[in-house]
Write a protein that holds these residues in place. Structure first.
Motif, PDB file in Angstrom:
ATOM      1  N   ASN A 166       0.850  -1.184   0.000  1.00  0.00           N
ATOM      2  CA  ASN A 166       0.000   0.000   0.000  1.00  0.00           C
ATOM      3  C   ASN A 166       0.892   1.242   0.000  1.00  0.00           C
ATOM      4  OD1 ASN A 166      -2.302  -1.527   0.084  1.00  0.00           O
ATOM      5  ND2 ASN A 166      -2.605  -1.337   2.273  1.00  0.00           N
ATOM      6  N   GLN A 167       0.581   2.216  -0.859  1.00  0.00           N
ATOM      7  CA  GLN A 167       1.350   3.454  -0.948  1.00  0.00           C
ATOM      8  C   GLN A 167       0.411   4.650  -0.927  1.00  0.00           C
ATOM      9  OE1 GLN A 167       3.459   2.490  -4.666  1.00  0.00           O
ATOM     10  NE2 GLN A 167       5.387   2.790  -3.544  1.00  0.00           N
ATOM     11  N   SER A 168       0.909   5.762  -0.422  1.00  0.00           N
ATOM     12  CA  SER A 168       0.168   7.024  -0.450  1.00  0.00           C
ATOM     13  C   SER A 168       0.736   7.882  -1.563  1.00  0.00           C
ATOM     14  CB  SER A 168       0.277   7.762   0.884  1.00  0.00           C
ATOM     15  OG  SER A 168      -0.372   7.030   1.906  1.00  0.00           O
ATOM     16  N   VAL A 227      -2.648   3.976  -3.195  1.00  0.00           N
ATOM     17  CA  VAL A 227      -2.389   3.039  -4.295  1.00  0.00           C
ATOM     18  C   VAL A 227      -2.066   1.684  -3.681  1.00  0.00           C
ATOM     19  CG1 VAL A 227      -0.989   2.494  -6.299  1.00  0.00           C
ATOM     20  CG2 VAL A 227      -1.554   4.881  -5.793  1.00  0.00           C
ATOM     21  N   LYS A 228      -2.909   0.701  -3.988  1.00  0.00           N
ATOM     22  CA  LYS A 228      -2.746  -0.656  -3.460  1.00  0.00           C
ATOM     23  C   LYS A 228      -2.274  -1.563  -4.589  1.00  0.00           C
ATOM     24  CE  LYS A 228      -5.281  -4.089  -0.689  1.00  0.00           C
ATOM     25  NZ  LYS A 228      -4.630  -3.801   0.595  1.00  0.00           N
ATOM     26  N   THR A 229      -1.149  -2.223  -4.381  1.00  0.00           N
ATOM     27  CA  THR A 229      -0.597  -3.146  -5.374  1.00  0.00           C
ATOM     28  C   THR A 229      -0.828  -4.573  -4.904  1.00  0.00           C
ATOM     29  OG1 THR A 229       1.136  -1.542  -5.958  1.00  0.00           O
ATOM     30  CG2 THR A 229       1.468  -3.835  -6.641  1.00  0.00           C
ATOM     31  N   LYS A 280     -15.924   6.324 -10.641  1.00  0.00           N
ATOM     32  CA  LYS A 280     -14.904   7.017 -11.428  1.00  0.00           C
ATOM     33  C   LYS A 280     -13.692   7.414 -10.596  1.00  0.00           C
ATOM     34  CE  LYS A 280     -16.938  11.613 -10.772  1.00  0.00           C
ATOM     35  NZ  LYS A 280     -17.442  12.816 -11.446  1.00  0.00           N
ATOM     36  N   ASP A 281     -13.828   7.468  -9.263  1.00  0.00           N
ATOM     37  CA  ASP A 281     -12.691   7.817  -8.407  1.00  0.00           C
ATOM     38  C   ASP A 281     -11.810   6.614  -8.100  1.00  0.00           C
ATOM     39  OD1 ASP A 281     -13.477  10.469  -8.267  1.00  0.00           O
ATOM     40  OD2 ASP A 281     -14.814  10.093  -6.546  1.00  0.00           O
ATOM     41  N   ILE A 282     -12.202   5.429  -8.585  1.00  0.00           N
ATOM     42  CA  ILE A 282     -11.393   4.217  -8.394  1.00  0.00           C
ATOM     43  C   ILE A 282     -10.773   3.861  -9.733  1.00  0.00           C
ATOM     44  CG2 ILE A 282     -11.398   1.802  -7.695  1.00  0.00           C
ATOM     45  CD1 ILE A 282     -13.863   2.367  -6.018  1.00  0.00           C
ATOM     46  N   PHE A 306      -1.576  -6.053 -10.373  1.00  0.00           N
ATOM     47  CA  PHE A 306      -2.339  -4.862 -10.735  1.00  0.00           C
ATOM     48  C   PHE A 306      -2.360  -3.900  -9.548  1.00  0.00           C
ATOM     49  CE2 PHE A 306      -5.228  -8.083  -9.159  1.00  0.00           C
ATOM     50  CZ  PHE A 306      -5.987  -7.413  -8.219  1.00  0.00           C
ATOM     51  N   THR A 307      -2.723  -2.654  -9.843  1.00  0.00           N
ATOM     52  CA  THR A 307      -2.849  -1.636  -8.795  1.00  0.00           C
ATOM     53  C   THR A 307      -4.284  -1.105  -8.760  1.00  0.00           C
ATOM     54  OG1 THR A 307      -2.201   0.164 -10.270  1.00  0.00           O
ATOM     55  CG2 THR A 307      -0.443  -0.931  -9.015  1.00  0.00           C
ATOM     56  N   VAL A 308      -4.678  -0.673  -7.571  1.00  0.00           N
ATOM     57  CA  VAL A 308      -5.980  -0.041  -7.377  1.00  0.00           C
ATOM     58  C   VAL A 308      -5.737   1.293  -6.678  1.00  0.00           C
ATOM     59  CG1 VAL A 308      -8.269  -0.210  -6.349  1.00  0.00           C
ATOM     60  CG2 VAL A 308      -7.124  -2.277  -7.185  1.00  0.00           C
ATOM     61  N   LYS A 309      -6.146   2.412  -7.332  1.00  0.00           N
ATOM     62  CA  LYS A 309      -5.957   3.741  -6.758  1.00  0.00           C
ATOM     63  C   LYS A 309      -7.316   4.317  -6.383  1.00  0.00           C
ATOM     64  CE  LYS A 309      -4.905   7.305  -9.357  1.00  0.00           C
ATOM     65  NZ  LYS A 309      -4.154   8.269 -10.203  1.00  0.00           N
ATOM     66  N   TYR A 310      -7.419   4.856  -5.167  1.00  0.00           N
ATOM     67  CA  TYR A 310      -8.688   5.402  -4.680  1.00  0.00           C
ATOM     68  C   TYR A 310      -8.389   6.487  -3.648  1.00  0.00           C
ATOM     69  CZ  TYR A 310      -7.692   2.025  -0.963  1.00  0.00           C
ATOM     70  OH  TYR A 310      -7.085   1.307   0.032  1.00  0.00           O
TER      71      TYR A 310
END
Length: 573
Positions: free
Chosen positions: A482-484, A490-492, A521-523, A560-564
């Motif tokens: 997890n990154q900020s 941002v979760k990898t 749309k924010d994800i 994959f990454t997930v950004k929210y």
């Protein structure tokens, strides 16, 4: 005067007797079942009778037929110089059916068991009486003379011996009574099942004929019985992944029509004669505006609050209803809107609308059945199917089908590999959806359901799990973090799937996995690595098709990454 009354009463009684006991001029004509065409629901029974009819008009009666015959389906045809004048189907409630041999044997067993239980009851009573007599005379005291030790011992030995013998006999009687009662209960249960369809009314077909001269006639009577049918059952066998699929097509046949089918020619049909062949009629589709009911509160003479509903305004095709009293309200003087009452007011108080609603309801209930041409299977070997409602297995067809074998796995959901046989050209086999027993390498794998409604030109048959293929899917912690990033998180996530072939021959396997799909749309979801998988971005499905050599291992990676936004929690991740 009294004599005339007596004669009249006698005549009336004789007439009633004639009616009650079916006295008529019909000639009872024997017939036998020649063939039966069984549908998925219902069956058409065909009987034949060879008879000699006299010149003129005669009436033939075919009795002991099924009581579940559709009277509209009865048809009679014949060969010979005769004219069929009429055909009539009736129910006979007075015909006493002869008891089958199995019923007679069981009834004799019931009589014997009842007799034996009665004998044991009598013997038990005798022993109990003797026991009471001995116990009531157990005093050996003599007022004038005492009791010697020798006499006391003799009496004690008698009591001990006789009481022990009586108690043992009573115990044996109890055991035998228990056994006989269990036997009687089982026999009664079997008799109940056998007698379930007995003593029911039987069907009778009366045929009126006209012949110019005495002649021989062969009549054929056919009719539809509804209490019969069949369903498909398949045995699917595969010797190994290089052999063709063997499919044994069978039928589960049942019938409780009231007449046994003994050594008859069977035909199985995929049609359904009980489904109407009439095309449905479409009625006008009306639209109108929804009008709410306004409910206003009024006070009654007793001080309680009562509501009165009325429709505000009018709508084309809807008559305005009078005020309608509804349930009492408590402590309320506000105007209320009740959608259910509005529907009742708009559609329940117009006579014209009632008729229109009936028409619309009928059109909605009718369902159009798009029936294709049915397929008939003629069974070469005669079969016997008793009228007991039980399932009897009939062999239909045997097919050898070329198949392409592959393994399929979804390790995210199940770590086992499933062997799939892909079959083409199955449409020409006239198969129906039904239960299937799966066999692979001479072992029973399990039961499945062969669904053909939505099958494509390739039929997929699952042959079960193969434990010789090891599959493992694990999350790689070193590549998951997890990154900020500014106002976002941002979760990898990284997963690795390992496939090992422990078999002695190479295998082809298809692995399925998936990526999440953002519904907001924010994800944002971004692919990092997929080991050359086929990816469907609409469903998020990934698929790898690979060949694994014997004792070899293959690995596939998904990252994959997930950004929210930081201030949000993502569900389903």
């Amino acid at each position: 005067m009294y004599r005339i009354k007596l004669v009249l009463c006698t005549a009336v009684l004789m007439s009633l007797n004639a009616i009650s006991f079916g006295i008529n001029d019909n000639k009872i004509t024997p017939s036998e079942i020649k063939s039966v065409k069984i549908y998925t629901t219902g069956a058409v029974v065909t009987r034949t009778a060879k008879i000699v009819v006299e010149s003129g008009t005669s009436s033939l009666e075919f009795d002991n037929l099924s009581s579940s015959i559709d009277k509209q389906s009865v048809t009679v045809t014949g060969t010979g110089e005769v004219t069929i004048l009429s055909v009539q189907y009736n129910l006979n409630y007075l015909n006493e059916e002869a008891k089958p041999r199995t019923v007679l044997v069981l009834e004799d067993s019931i009589k014997f068991t009842t007799h034996e239980l009665a004998k044991l009851d009598n013997l038990e009573s005798v022993y109990n009486e003797e026991l009471s007599m001995i116990l009531s005379n157990k005093s050996i005291r003599n007022e004038r003379e005492g009791v010697s030790a020798e006499n006391l011992k003799e009496v004690a030995d008698f009591y001990r011996s006789r009481l022990s013998d009586i108690k043992a006999k009573l115990l044996d009687i109890k055991d035998e009574q228990t056994r006989l009662k269990k036997d009687k209960k089982r026999i009664n249960a079997q008799l109940k099942e056998l007698n379930m369809n007995r003593n029911m009314p039987t069907g009778t077909v009366v045929v009126a004929l006209s012949a110019p001269a005495k002649t021989s006639v062969v009549l054929e009577i056919s009719y539809l019985v509804t209490s019969a049918g069949w369903s498909p059952l398949y045995d699917i066998r595969a010797k190994d992944i290089s052999s063709p699929i063997q499919l044994n097509y069978k039928a589960n046949v049942h019938q409780s029509s009231g007449e046994d089918w003994k050594n008859v020619k069977l035909t199985l049909s995929t049609g359904n004669p009980t489904v109407s062949g009439l095309m449905p009629q479409m009625y006008p589709w009306h639209l109108s505006f929804y009008v709410p009911v306004v409910m206003k509160a009024t006070e009654s003479n007793d001080g309680s609050v009562r509501s009165v509903a009325s429709i505000a305004g009018t709508v084309a095709g809807v008559h305005q209803a009078d005020d309608i009293e509804t349930d009492h309200l408590t402590n309320s003087t506000d105007y209320l809107t009740d959608s259910r009452n509005s529907q009742r007011a708009a559609y329940g108080f117009s006579k014209a609308n009632k008729e229109e609603d009936k028409k619309k309801s009928l059109s909605e209930v009718i369902v159009a059945n798009n029936n294709q041409l049915s397929v008939d299977f003629d069974i070469a070997i005669p079969y016997s199917v008793p009228s007991d409602g039980k399932i009897y297995l009939v062999d239909v067809q045997h097919y050898d089908m070329k198949a392409d074998y592959s393994y399929h796995a979804i390790p995210k959901l199940d770590k086992d590999a499933f062997l799939i046989a892909k079959i083409t050209g199955w449409e020409a086999m006239n198969l129906l959806s039904g239960n299937a027993n799966i066999f692979f390498e001479n072992s029973f794998i399990g039961s499945s359901y062969l669904s053909l409604q939505n099958a494509s030109d390739t039929l997929d048959i699952s042959l079960g799990r193969d434990k010789k293929i090891s599959i493992n899917r694990e999350k790689l912690k070193d590549f998951s973090k997890n990154q900020s990033l500014g106002s976002n998180t941002v979760k990898t996530l990284t997963y690795e799937t390992t496939v090992r072939n422990n078999k002695t021959e190479p295998i082809t396997i298809i692995l399925d996995d998936q990526m999440p799909i953002a519904d907001n749309k924010d994800i944002t979801v971004k692919m990092l690595e997929n080991s050359n998988a086929e990816y469907n971005d609409k469903t998020g499905t990934l698929s790898w098709k690979m060949t694994v050599a014997p004792s070899a291992t293959e690995k596939k990676k998904l990252s994959f990454t997930v950004k929210y936004p930081k201030d949000q929690n993502v569900s389903g991740l």
